[in-house]
Scaffold this active site. Structure first.
Site, PDB file in Angstrom:
ATOM      1  N   GLU A 250      -0.188   2.735   8.792  1.00  0.00           N
ATOM      2  CA  GLU A 250      -1.258   1.860   8.288  1.00  0.00           C
ATOM      3  C   GLU A 250      -2.372   1.726   9.326  1.00  0.00           C
ATOM      4  O   GLU A 250      -2.117   1.619  10.526  1.00  0.00           O
ATOM      5  CB  GLU A 250      -0.644   0.487   7.982  1.00  0.00           C
ATOM      6  N   LYS A 307      -4.586  -1.119  -0.718  1.00  0.00           N
ATOM      7  CA  LYS A 307      -3.456  -2.052  -0.710  1.00  0.00           C
ATOM      8  C   LYS A 307      -3.705  -3.149  -1.739  1.00  0.00           C
ATOM      9  O   LYS A 307      -4.779  -3.767  -1.764  1.00  0.00           O
ATOM     10  CB  LYS A 307      -3.314  -2.658   0.691  1.00  0.00           C
ATOM     11  N   CYS A 361       2.592  -1.484   4.093  1.00  0.00           N
ATOM     12  CA  CYS A 361       3.114  -2.616   4.854  1.00  0.00           C
ATOM     13  C   CYS A 361       3.849  -3.619   3.966  1.00  0.00           C
ATOM     14  O   CYS A 361       4.919  -3.348   3.442  1.00  0.00           O
ATOM     15  CB  CYS A 361       1.974  -3.271   5.637  1.00  0.00           C
TER      16      CYS A 361
END
Length: 490
Positions: A250, A307, A361
């Site tokens: 990430e 995300k 994540c």
């Protein structure tokens, strides 16, 4: 004696938390739940007993939540104890309500256990949901993990809590049934076949772990150091078959995506393969995005995916006006503005590998986002756990990633900035890993996926229906007992 008895809920809450990673003392957590539930059911004020049990549990299990406030200690270290206290008491209130409702409305230790199961389901979905440090998670590091393919985290939690409630009832038959419930996930885990090994011709994927500590990650003097380190890892000679794709963690791209025309070809040339890499960008409305990018062999952008589950207080503020009024902003926001969420989960074709699902994540803690149909060959997990220190948070995040693999029957390839990068098979077993705090790479032969699991078909509906039915039955039985007591002549 009364004061000693008052210590039982917080002490058992702490002991129950030790079942979570990195301690993983499931054999201590199980009796701790039984003792804690018994203490709540027998307390004069079950609300306060359950609050003490829950607050102590979350204070220890979520102690890593203080770490992001220490990245820039001069500005935010003072908020660390406030954050831990707020989270512990906030989630502890869920358990306090469950303790009161279970003891007063459902009756006895089993009623408390059922109510705890219901509020943990609620906590997993309410608002954005936070399914972390659940009772079922104490079994992740045990032989019971494969049973998650049938029951999921809340199914494992049912075994933990209902077993504890039955044992806490102090009746021989109930105690035997409770012990059987505790043993059931272990028996099921042993009965399920192991995940198949990777085939000899399975595609090999390289996972990059540059090891950039968060307090240095965006320091201008260090950005180039970490980027060059990543390039060198990507270009290193393979230790076996040539990789067909390379995965960076990430936010690993050192430039905003719109300014990365020079660095993207460097990333592609170093790998010699298509590359998946975490980045940051502004969208057309000048909103920052936490992004995953697929690059071709020349460094051109083939796919951009944002995300979609943002970290509360890290990437967005749940009550933005209130917190900004006292000068508090999202801790992980480097860019002007506030991160905007993406449209939702996707599956895309990774050249040489096949269909894969990216999770960035925090997204890996939500089982409901794994697709039922159009299943990928694997989950790609890109993460930067440097925000959460080097002990508790990263280990718990890794454990939840293993749980996603076991629930879904899908292997996971995990690229973590500071670790733990890992190859996880479709039963949740770690096949290879890079430890925390080290730089390196893994060349991972992709393990095969299993057929869709029972949990993928029923999700958490099975646990919800069972808990609701038990709650109704216990409530009716408790009301009948109350009526019978009132009707009994003095």
């Amino acid at each position: 004696m009364h004061r000693l008895r008052a210590l039982i809920p917080p002490l058992t809450g702490l002991a129950a938390a030790l079942g979570q990673a990195p301690w993983s003392l499931w054999w201590l957590a199980l009796p701790a739940y039984a003792l804690g539930i018994a203490a709540i059911a027998g307390a004069r004020r079950p609300f306060w007993a359950a609050l003490a049990f829950g607050a102590a549990h979350f204070a220890l299990a979520l102690i890593w939540i203080t770490e992001p406030f220490r990245v820039d200690p001069e500005l935010t270290a003072w908020l660390a104890p406030i954050a831990l206290g707020g989270v512990s008491l906030g989630f502890g209130l869920f358990w306090a309500v469950a303790g009161w409702a279970g003891a007063r409305l459902l009756g006895g230790p089993l009623g408390v256990a059922v109510a705890l199961g219901l509020v943990e389901l609620l906590r997993s979905y309410l608002l954005t949901g936070f399914p972390w440090a659940l009772p079922g998670h104490v079994l992740i590091e045990s032989a019971a993990l494969p049973a998650a393919s049938v029951a999921g985290a809340h199914g494992l939690g049912l075994a933990v809590l209902l077993g504890a409630g039955l044992i806490a009832s102090r009746r021989a038959v109930a105690g035997a049934a409770g012990l059987a419930l505790w043993l059931l996930p272990f028996a099921l885990g042993a009965a399920l076949p192991s995940a198949p090994q990777a085939a000899a011709d399975a595609p090999v994927v390289r996972l990059i772990q540059p090891n950039a500590p968060q307090h240095l990650k965006w320091d201008p003097d260090w950005i180039g150091v970490f980027f060059v380190r990543g390039l060198e890892l990507a270009a290193a000679a393979p230790r076996g078959p040539e990789p067909v794709a390379t995965i960076w963690p990430e936010t690993a791209l050192p430039e905003l995506l719109s300014y990365s025309a020079e660095v993207r070809p460097m990333v592609a040339r170093a790998a010699g393969t298509p590359v998946v890499i975490g980045a940051q960008r502004y969208d057309a409305d000048r909103r920052p995005r936490n992004t995953m990018v697929l690059l071709d062999r020349e460094g051109e952008i083939d796919l951009v995916h944002d995300k979609f589950r943002l970290v509360p207080f890290g990437e967005f503020l749940p009550m933005q006006g209130v917190f900004e009024a006292i000068g508090i902003g999202p801790l992980a926001t480097r860019l002007a503005g506030r991160f905007a969420p993406g449209a939702g989960p996707i599956t895309f074709d990774l050249p040489g590998v096949g269909p894969v699902m990216p999770l960035i994540c925090y997204e890996a803690i939500f089982p409901q986002d794994i697709p039922r149909v159009d299943r990928p060959a694997a989950i790609l997990h890109l993460t930067n756990d440097a925000w959460f220190g080097t002990r508790f948070g990263p280990q718990q995040h890794l454990a939840l990633t293993r749980l996603r693999a076991a629930e879904s029957g899908l292997p996971v390839l995990r690229a973590a900035n500071t670790g733990v990068s890992a190859v996880i098979d479709a039963r949740g077993r770690m096949l290879d890993a890079l430890p925390l705090g080290t730089a390196g790479f893994l060349d991972a032969a992709l393990p095969p996926a299993l057929p869709p699991t029972p949990y993928m078909a029923i999700r958490d509906w099975g646990a919800l229906v069972l808990l609701a039915a038990l709650a109704l039955a216990l409530f009716v039985a408790d009301r009948r007992k109350a009526v019978a007591r009132r009707a009994k002549p003095a």
